[in-house]
Design an enzyme around this catalytic site. Structure first.
Site, mmCIF file in Angstrom:
data_model
loop_
_atom_site.group_PDB
_atom_site.id
_atom_site.type_symbol
_atom_site.label_atom_id
_atom_site.label_comp_id
_atom_site.label_asym_id
_atom_site.label_seq_id
_atom_site.Cartn_x
_atom_site.Cartn_y
_atom_site.Cartn_z
ATOM 1 N N HIS A 101 0.839 -1.199 0.000
ATOM 2 C CA HIS A 101 0.000 0.000 0.000
ATOM 3 C C HIS A 101 0.882 1.260 0.000
ATOM 4 O O HIS A 101 0.607 2.232 -0.708
ATOM 5 C CB HIS A 101 -0.877 0.051 1.255
ATOM 6 C CG HIS A 101 -1.888 -1.045 1.353
ATOM 7 N ND1 HIS A 101 -1.812 -2.045 2.285
ATOM 8 C CD2 HIS A 101 -3.034 -1.287 0.657
ATOM 9 C CE1 HIS A 101 -2.855 -2.855 2.174
ATOM 10 N NE2 HIS A 101 -3.609 -2.423 1.174
ATOM 11 N N GLY A 161 -2.713 -1.384 -7.422
ATOM 12 C CA GLY A 161 -1.587 -2.317 -7.476
ATOM 13 C C GLY A 161 -1.761 -3.357 -8.575
ATOM 14 O O GLY A 161 -2.857 -3.894 -8.773
ATOM 15 N N GLN A 193 -8.505 -6.374 -11.193
ATOM 16 C CA GLN A 193 -9.143 -5.173 -10.639
ATOM 17 C C GLN A 193 -8.735 -3.941 -11.443
ATOM 18 O O GLN A 193 -9.569 -3.076 -11.754
ATOM 19 C CB GLN A 193 -8.738 -5.024 -9.178
ATOM 20 C CG GLN A 193 -9.199 -3.731 -8.532
ATOM 21 C CD GLN A 193 -8.984 -3.751 -7.031
ATOM 22 O OE1 GLN A 193 -9.785 -4.302 -6.301
ATOM 23 N NE2 GLN A 193 -7.909 -3.145 -6.573
ATOM 24 N N SER A 205 0.199 -8.749 1.176
ATOM 25 C CA SER A 205 -1.263 -8.716 1.184
ATOM 26 C C SER A 205 -1.732 -8.664 2.626
ATOM 27 O O SER A 205 -1.126 -9.293 3.505
ATOM 28 C CB SER A 205 -1.798 -9.991 0.518
ATOM 29 O OG SER A 205 -3.168 -10.146 0.816
HETATM 30 P P1 AMP Z 1 -6.559 -3.534 -0.594
HETATM 31 O O1 AMP Z 1 -6.421 -2.805 0.711
HETATM 32 O O2 AMP Z 1 -6.164 -4.969 -0.522
HETATM 33 O O3 AMP Z 1 -7.906 -3.301 -1.248
HETATM 34 O O4 AMP Z 1 -5.500 -2.893 -1.575
HETATM 35 C C1 AMP Z 1 -5.504 -1.508 -1.860
HETATM 36 C C2 AMP Z 1 -4.615 -1.268 -3.047
HETATM 37 O O5 AMP Z 1 -3.285 -1.696 -2.754
HETATM 38 C C3 AMP Z 1 -5.057 -2.060 -4.292
HETATM 39 O O6 AMP Z 1 -4.917 -1.231 -5.431
HETATM 40 C C4 AMP Z 1 -4.083 -3.198 -4.317
HETATM 41 O O7 AMP Z 1 -3.864 -3.729 -5.615
HETATM 42 C C5 AMP Z 1 -2.836 -2.538 -3.790
HETATM 43 N N1 AMP Z 1 -1.907 -3.540 -3.259
HETATM 44 C C6 AMP Z 1 -2.185 -4.520 -2.374
HETATM 45 N N2 AMP Z 1 -1.106 -5.303 -2.174
HETATM 46 C C7 AMP Z 1 -0.121 -4.815 -2.973
HETATM 47 C C8 AMP Z 1 1.232 -5.192 -3.230
HETATM 48 N N3 AMP Z 1 1.796 -6.241 -2.634
HETATM 49 N N4 AMP Z 1 1.950 -4.457 -4.110
HETATM 50 C C9 AMP Z 1 1.379 -3.384 -4.735
HETATM 51 N N5 AMP Z 1 0.098 -2.975 -4.529
HETATM 52 C C10 AMP Z 1 -0.644 -3.683 -3.668
#
Ligand code: AMP
Length: 280
Positions: A34, A144, A150, A182
């Site tokens: 993030h 991401g 997505q 993650s």
């Molecule tokens: P989330 O909180 O899981 O909904 O993720 C929020 C944003 O962070 C989304 O755009 C995800 O794709 C991105 N994101 C989550 N994990 C990663 C990662 N390991 N590397 C890059 N972006 C990420």
């Protein structure tokens, strides 16, 4: 750093901003993945807004939603350290008041890969992102590559609905053993966490075969499945090689390919992907 929980208040703040606004929608339990998005936004935009909202409609089950990791205090400390300007943390009823009944559906591309395993997931995602875009009116929004489908769904939605925002895609940040960062990794116990490194090993098998000239998707896919099967804790949901833009089947890799997989380790569902580029 201003932490704002109502739509009226964040709109007020937005109206006062001169220059570009970078926006990062998240579900919290923040990690360096993030923060990579946050730092890219800090590089590009005058003001950065992060939202933290665990969006129930995109979850398959009440149980999965209930146990999703949450740690707002730590999230706010991390964002404070990054010198973020505004954090939008709405309660559920602010976003979905009683009687809410409008949903955004990006057809076709939402039905592939994750959509097959999780019907309704991308409708939940597209709806919350549309609402957040309407509320925040960002110049740029950061997503991401970790969630490759997505990115495709949101990009299609932005084009089709003429939403005035630039989508910026940030590469996947990984742990030392290759596991994609993650929030769900927090749900793995020590043995499961160790097992989870097999996801990236399987993706690496694909990359190495492709680098050596293999273009037959079935051959690569079979090798990836054999690799994943070495780990007894892993249950495979899917391993797919598709076109990177439309997620169509790609039996022969003659253009950029998206190699994606989803597995369960215990009760935790993990996804990951890499892109394979045609030789120059
Ligand atoms: P989330 O909180 O899981 O909904 O993720 C929020 C944003 O962070 C989304 O755009 C995800 O794709 C991105 N994101 C989550 N994990 C990663 C990662 N390991 N590397 C890059 N972006 C990420």
């Amino acid at each position: 750093m201003d932490v704002v929980s109502t739509i009226t208040a964040i709109r007020d703040k937005r109206r006062g901003i001169m220059g570009s606004v970078g926006f990062i929608p998240t579900m919290g339990a923040l990690h360096d993945g993030h923060l990579a998005l946050v730092r890219e936004a800090k590089r590009n935009d005058t003001v950065v807004i992060v939202s933290i909202f665990v969006n129930q409609p995109q979850f398959d089950s009440q149980q999965d939603f209930a146990r999703y990791p949450r740690d707002l205090k730590r999230d706010l400390e991390l964002l404070e350290r990054e010198k973020i300007d505004f954090v939008f943390v709405p309660p559920c009823e602010e976003i979905y008041p009683a009687g809410f009944n409008t949903w955004v559906e990006v057809k076709q591309i939402s039905k592939e890969l994750e959509g097959r395993a999780r019907p309704g997931h991308f409708c939940g995602v597209a709806t919350i992102v549309t609402k957040l875009f309407n509320i925040i009116q960002p110049t740029r929004a950061y997503f991401g590559q970790k969630d490759a489908q997505q990115v495709l769904v949101i990009s299609k939605m932005v084009t089709d609905l003429n939403i005035d925002v630039e989508i910026i895609v940030v590469p996947t940040l990984r742990e030392a053993d290759g596991l994609a960062m993650s929030s769900r990794n927090l749900l793995l116990n020590a043995r499961e966490r160790q097992a989870a490194s097999i996801l990236y090993r399987a993706l690496t098998v694909a990359r190495q075969m492709h680098n050596r000239g293999t273009v037959d998707s079935a051959e690569i896919r079979n090798a990836m499945i054999s690799c994943l099967k070495q780990e007894p804790l892993v249950t495979i949901e899917y391993v797919e090689i598709t076109t990177a833009d439309t997620l169509d089947e790609l039996p022969i890799i003659d253009r950029t390919a998206l190699v994606s997989l989803a597995v369960r380790i215990g009760s935790v569902r993990l996804i990951d992907n890499i892109l394979l580029y045609p030789p120059k």
